[in-house]
Enzyme design. Structure first.
Site, PDB file in Angstrom:
ATOM      1  CB  SER A  93      -4.430  -3.498   4.873  1.00 49.33           C
ATOM      2  OG  SER A  93      -4.789  -2.402   3.897  1.00 49.33           O
ATOM      3  CE1 TYR A 135      -5.864   0.239   9.846  1.00 49.18           C
ATOM      4  CE2 TYR A 135      -5.483  -0.418   7.236  1.00 49.18           C
ATOM      5  CZ  TYR A 135      -5.376  -0.739   8.371  1.00 49.18           C
ATOM      6  OH  TYR A 135      -6.540  -1.782   7.778  1.00 49.18           O
TER       7      TYR A 135
END
Length: 245
Positions: free
Chosen positions: A140, A153
């Site tokens: 990401s 995350y």
């Protein structure tokens, strides 16, 4: 294509959103696909039901016994493995001071340890059955930049980049390993404003197809055979844009 010539790819979290798009892209290309997903309803709703080309498995990538059983059944059904796409992930976005240790560990277990387990149990099958293959890890842009409440995350996604170049060193030259860092990718049915689209240097947010096409490129030995250990930012230019308030 018969069972001996069809290439086989596995996609974690492949029953919905980006993973589903990747799985459907490879089915379109004539591959057979194995999907492991924790979302049972999404598996039941997967649009392709033909068991001769799709293996749908309800399991948890963070559980080594689940991953092992998935691969045992996949090998029994299809007899080979050519590529692995690690995509399964959970968010865990939460105010840092409210984030519990168990919540932190669950995100790391799914988003990072799950990638390790899928490679650890899948690579021996690639080497045994076809001898050469590819792994694509979905990271990401949050591995590179953050917002408040992203600790678990972002850490997991940054860890994927380290795992990617480490695996490329350990598994080369037989297996190439690369990563993709998606930015804002519109999920199924997601609609955003024109203003949100226009903030991107490309004038639009990303689509699931943008990521699926990149995965297909990185898996293709003819097109990307000299690429390994790298990560590719697919974000409409947002990580290159200065924003001041």
């Amino acid at each position: 294509m018969d069972n001996n010539t069809s290439k086989i790819i596995v996609v974690t979290g492949g029953a919905k959103n980006i993973g589903k798009g990747i799985a459907l892209k490879f089915l379109e290309l004539g591959w057979k696909v194995g999907i492991i997903d924790y979302d049972k309803q999404a598996l039941e709703n997967f649009p392709v039901k033909d068991e001769t080309v799709v293996f749908l498995y309800h399991g948890d990538v963070a559980n080594e016994y689940s991953v092992s059983d998935f691969y045992i059944q996949l090998k029994e059904r299809f007899g080979r493995l050519d590529a692995i796409v690690n995509n399964a992930a959970i968010g865990g976005f939460k105010d840092f001071l409210d984030l519990s240790v168990s919540e932190w560990k669950r995100v790391i277990d799914v988003n990072l340890t799950g990638y390790f387990l899928m490679a650890r149990f899948g690579v021996p099958i690639i080497l045994e059955t076809v001898g050469k293959g590819a792994i694509v890890n979905i990271s990401s842009t949050r591995a590179l930049m953050s917002e408040p409440g992203n600790e678990a995350y972002s850490a997991s996604k940054a860890g994927i980049l380290g795992l990617t170049h480490a695996l490329a060193n350990s598994l080369g030259p037989k297996i190439r390993v690369n990563a993709i860092c998606p930015g804002w990718i519109l999920h199924e049915g997601e609609i955003i404003s024109e203003r949100e689209h226009s903030q991107h240097l490309t004038g639009r947010a990303g689509t699931i197809s943008d990521i699926a096409e990149m995965v297909a490129f990185l898996v293709d030995e003819q097109k990307s055979g000299f690429i390994t250990g790298q990560y590719f930012v697919v974000d409409g230019g947002m990580t290159k844009k200065m924003i001041y308030i």
